[in-house]
Design an enzyme around this catalytic site. Structure first.
Site, PDB file in Angstrom:
ATOM      1  CG  ASP A 104      -1.791   1.170   1.301  1.00  0.00           C
ATOM      2  OD1 ASP A 104      -1.765   2.062   0.489  1.00  0.00           O
ATOM      3  OD2 ASP A 104      -2.198   1.309   2.456  1.00  0.00           O
ATOM      4  CG  ASN A 120      -3.038   5.384  -1.496  1.00  0.00           C
ATOM      5  OD1 ASN A 120      -3.022   4.145  -0.903  1.00  0.00           O
ATOM      6  ND2 ASN A 120      -4.119   5.570  -2.019  1.00  0.00           N
ATOM      7  CG  ASP A 130      -6.009   3.131   0.372  1.00  0.00           C
ATOM      8  OD1 ASP A 130      -5.162   2.257   0.301  1.00  0.00           O
ATOM      9  OD2 ASP A 130      -6.535   3.323  -0.835  1.00  0.00           O
ATOM     10  CG  ASP A 142      -1.184   1.492  -3.981  1.00  0.00           C
ATOM     11  OD1 ASP A 142       0.072   1.483  -3.896  1.00  0.00           O
ATOM     12  OD2 ASP A 142      -1.764   2.367  -2.828  1.00  0.00           O
ATOM     13  CG  ASP A 166      -6.593 -12.109 -13.439  1.00  0.00           C
ATOM     14  OD1 ASP A 166      -7.293 -13.267 -14.317  1.00  0.00           O
ATOM     15  OD2 ASP A 166      -6.069 -12.624 -12.531  1.00  0.00           O
ATOM     16  CG  ASP A 169     -11.347 -15.393 -13.948  1.00  0.00           C
ATOM     17  OD1 ASP A 169     -10.661 -15.902 -12.738  1.00  0.00           O
ATOM     18  OD2 ASP A 169     -12.659 -15.272 -13.875  1.00  0.00           O
ATOM     19  CD  GLU A 182      -9.011 -19.929 -13.512  1.00  0.00           C
ATOM     20  OE1 GLU A 182      -8.277 -20.560 -12.590  1.00  0.00           O
ATOM     21  OE2 GLU A 182     -10.006 -19.315 -13.230  1.00  0.00           O
ATOM     22  CG  HIS A 206      -6.133 -15.485  -6.170  1.00  0.00           C
ATOM     23  ND1 HIS A 206      -5.343 -15.736  -7.524  1.00  0.00           N
ATOM     24  CD2 HIS A 206      -7.554 -15.011  -6.541  1.00  0.00           C
ATOM     25  CE1 HIS A 206      -6.490 -15.829  -8.286  1.00  0.00           C
ATOM     26  NE2 HIS A 206      -7.685 -15.492  -7.936  1.00  0.00           N
ATOM     27  CG  ASP A 207      -8.851 -18.921  -6.461  1.00  0.00           C
ATOM     28  OD1 ASP A 207      -9.277 -17.802  -6.035  1.00  0.00           O
ATOM     29  OD2 ASP A 207      -8.796 -19.005  -7.782  1.00  0.00           O
TER      30      ASP A 207
HETATM   31  C1  NOJ Z   1     -10.998 -17.728 -10.587  1.00  0.00           C
HETATM   32  C2  NOJ Z   1     -10.328 -16.710  -9.704  1.00  0.00           C
HETATM   33  O1  NOJ Z   1      -9.115 -17.219  -9.839  1.00  0.00           O
HETATM   34  C3  NOJ Z   1     -11.280 -16.604  -8.382  1.00  0.00           C
HETATM   35  O2  NOJ Z   1     -10.171 -15.841  -7.695  1.00  0.00           O
HETATM   36  C4  NOJ Z   1     -12.418 -15.962  -8.926  1.00  0.00           C
HETATM   37  O3  NOJ Z   1     -13.292 -15.769  -7.705  1.00  0.00           O
HETATM   38  C5  NOJ Z   1     -13.175 -16.748  -9.818  1.00  0.00           C
HETATM   39  N1  NOJ Z   1     -12.267 -17.208 -10.921  1.00  0.00           N
HETATM   40  C6  NOJ Z   1     -14.421 -15.793 -10.421  1.00  0.00           C
HETATM   41  O4  NOJ Z   1     -13.751 -14.839 -11.153  1.00  0.00           O
END
Ligand code: NOJ
Length: 560
Positions: A21, A23, A25, A29, A98, A207, A256, A334-335
């Protein structure tokens, strides 16, 4: 095929919201990211995949886009994005954005027009989305068109009273799915991608790419995933997109998709394919599911890590693409939970298991994607309160767990173990407040362990996970590990992860113990000059039968 930059790349995934971050908040960013480009370049990174940065109400942290042409105010301005691209390029770092093609936000102008019959553009945009009339039971009660389940846990249908229809959303209800059978919609998406290419991006991560086609007969099914995932027509959509957008502009694309046969794998990312250059596949993820649990079902219940499963997924992909396509290797994004907490041990063996996992993956051929924070051994969250979590999925699933009979305690444990927020906490830069991520309370709580787990304390510590990653990246480049040929040894072994990656100059032998106990491996390898070059306990000579300590891992090199 001519050698492409992405075959030699070391990709690093930036979860922008939680990286740095600038700034104050509380939200990461672009300016924060720019300030860390030197760090990334020193680490040896050559490409950055940045999570969605577009205007969004942030229901799903930016995967719900309300304007594809605008930069979210949370992350900065278009000027900042351009500066980021320029600065990254100056350091020979490629930029991958993305690209979300499966859905928009319900706050996108298209959807606002689509749902409202008196909107001037209603007729144009209604068909950009997927609508169905309600069904009625015998008592005259309104019913959803099907019982299909969304990936985030609830139904895929949401009622829109303005048109007396349901719209389909396979993620959150604020993310209506786009109708890929509509040519104008496809035209608009292509224009969006071209516009970003003109801003200077070098590639896209596409995505939800295997969900674009739906079964428009809407047959009944529960959860019904087969009706909106992996349907043959999505290949055609992706191919058209590739031919018109990616290929002529010479941008890299990675999609993916879950499972794939060899034929499908080559369709997605064979060297001759027009769909993608590489594919993010998931076979090695969630290799510890416990299907017996009905209270917290699916990915939410963990059993013993199935090491064989991880090896055979990679083995399968290397074999399917062998010579005809290029593989991607990564532990998680991140999933999924943090890999040390998931496949290693985040209590007594954080450092050993972190290094073991690093050796096990990053000596393989292919192009690696390192997820932010992995290089310093970040682990799952320790949140005490449900409200500490931020992910939209967490809240739907928490309700589901409780309804199925879970106690609050069990539900919280499950979330700490498996939720996506585990990978989304702020990067731990140093021991100052909020781990040096921001000067104010961040959008999501910092992991409490930041005083002991942070970059600053690991830099220049030869024994740290960070220095291990740095060394591995250097070695990947120097030894051209990306290009090697892999062969798993004793692939059926339930505890050990052993392979040889043979490059044109050398053979690299990796031997890892995935368990918290001592194991013995019978290698049956002739030691004709293997030297121990990396280890997470101490240096050892290679012998045929080796006793490995908990999470012990060794890398040997034999020069040809
Ligand atoms: C896959 C992404 O990696 C995930 O984080 C997202 O929630 C879903 N697609 C929907 O866009």
């Amino acid at each position: 095929m001519k050698r492409q930059w992405w075959q030699d790349a070391i990709i690093y995934q930036i979860y922008l919201r939680s990286f740095k971050d600038s700034n104050n908040d509380g939200i990461g960013d672009f300016k924060g990211l720019i300030s860390k480009l030197d760090y990334l370049s020193d680490l040896g990174i050559t490409a950055l995949w940045v999570s969605p940065h577009y205007e969004s109400p942030m229901d799903d942290n930016g995967y719900d886009i309300s304007d594809f042409f605008k930069v979210s105010e949370d992350y900065g301005t278009l000027k900042d994005v351009k500066e980021f691209i320029n600065e990254a390029h100056k350091k020979n770092i490629k930029v991958i954005f993305d690209l979300v093609l499966n859905h928009t936000s319900d706050e996108h102008e298209w959807f606002k027009a689509a749902k409202d019959p008196v909107h001037v553009d209603h007729h144009k945009y209604h068909d950009y989305y997927i609508w169905q009339k309600p069904k009625y039971d015998e008592a005259g009660n309104r019913q959803m068109p099907t019982q299909w389940l969304s990936w985030f846990g609830g139904p895929v249908w949401e009622y829109n009273d303005l048109t007396d229809e349901y719209y389909l959303h396979i993620f959150s209800k604020k993310m209506p799915d786009l109708n890929w059978r509509n040519n104008d919609m496809k035209r608009d998406l292509k224009d969006i991608a071209k516009w970003w290419i003109n801003q200077g991006v070098d590639g896209f991560r596409v995505d939800a790419s295997n969900h674009l086609e739906k079964n428009w007969d809407f047959p009944e099914g529960h959860p019904g995933y087969e009706h909106f995932s992996g349907l043959p027509m999505h290949h055609k959509y992706l191919e058209d997109f590739g031919i018109e957008v990616f290929k002529p502009n010479n941008v890299m694309s990675m999609g993916e998709a879950g499972n794939a046969t060899k034929e499908e794998a080559l369709k997605y990312c064979g060297f001759d394919s027009n769909e993608f250059d590489m594919l993010i596949h998931f076979g090695h993820c969630w290799a510890d599911l416990d299907f017996s649990n009905q209270v917290t079902p699916g990915k939410w219940s963990s059993g013993k890590v199935n090491v064989r499963h991880i090896k055979s997924s990679y083995d399968k992909w290397f074999k399917m693409l062998n010579g005809n396509g290029w593989n991607l290797i990564y532990w998680h994004n991140h999933d999924q939970p943090r890999v040390i907490s998931h496949y290693g041990n985040d209590t007594s063996y954080r450092v050993q298991s972190g290094k073991m996992l690093a050796y096990s993956l990053y000596l393989m051929p292919g192009t690696p994607i390192i997820y932010q924070g992995e290089e310093i051994g970040m682990v799952n969250v320790d949140y005490e309160k449900l409200t500490d979590f931020r992910d939209v999925e967490v809240y739907t699933e928490y309700k589901n767990f409780i309804q199925a009979g879970a106690t609050h305690e069990l539900a919280m444990n499950t979330l700490r173990n498996r939720s996506r927020d585990n990978a989304r906490t702020p990067f731990q830069w140093d021991e100052s407040s909020y781990a040096g991520f921001s000067k104010v309370t961040p959008w999501i709580k910092v992991n409490d362990n930041y005083k002991s787990v942070n970059l600053n304390s690991q830099m220049n510590d030869r024994n740290s996970i960070f220095e291990t990653y740095k060394e591995l990246i250097k070695m990947r480049k120097a030894e051209q590990l990306n290009d090697g040929i892999i062969e798993f040894i004793d692939i059926e072994n339930e505890d050990a992860f052993i392979y040889i990656n043979e490059t044109s100059n050398a053979k690299f032998l990796v031997i890892s113990n995935f368990r918290e106990k001592e194991i013995t491996v019978d290698l049956n390898i002739v030691n004709s000059g293997y030297r121990n070059i990396l280890y997470n306990y101490s240096e050892r000579e290679l012998v045929n039968v080796m006793k490995l300590q908990p999470y012990e891992a060794l890398v040997y090199k034999m020069t040809k």
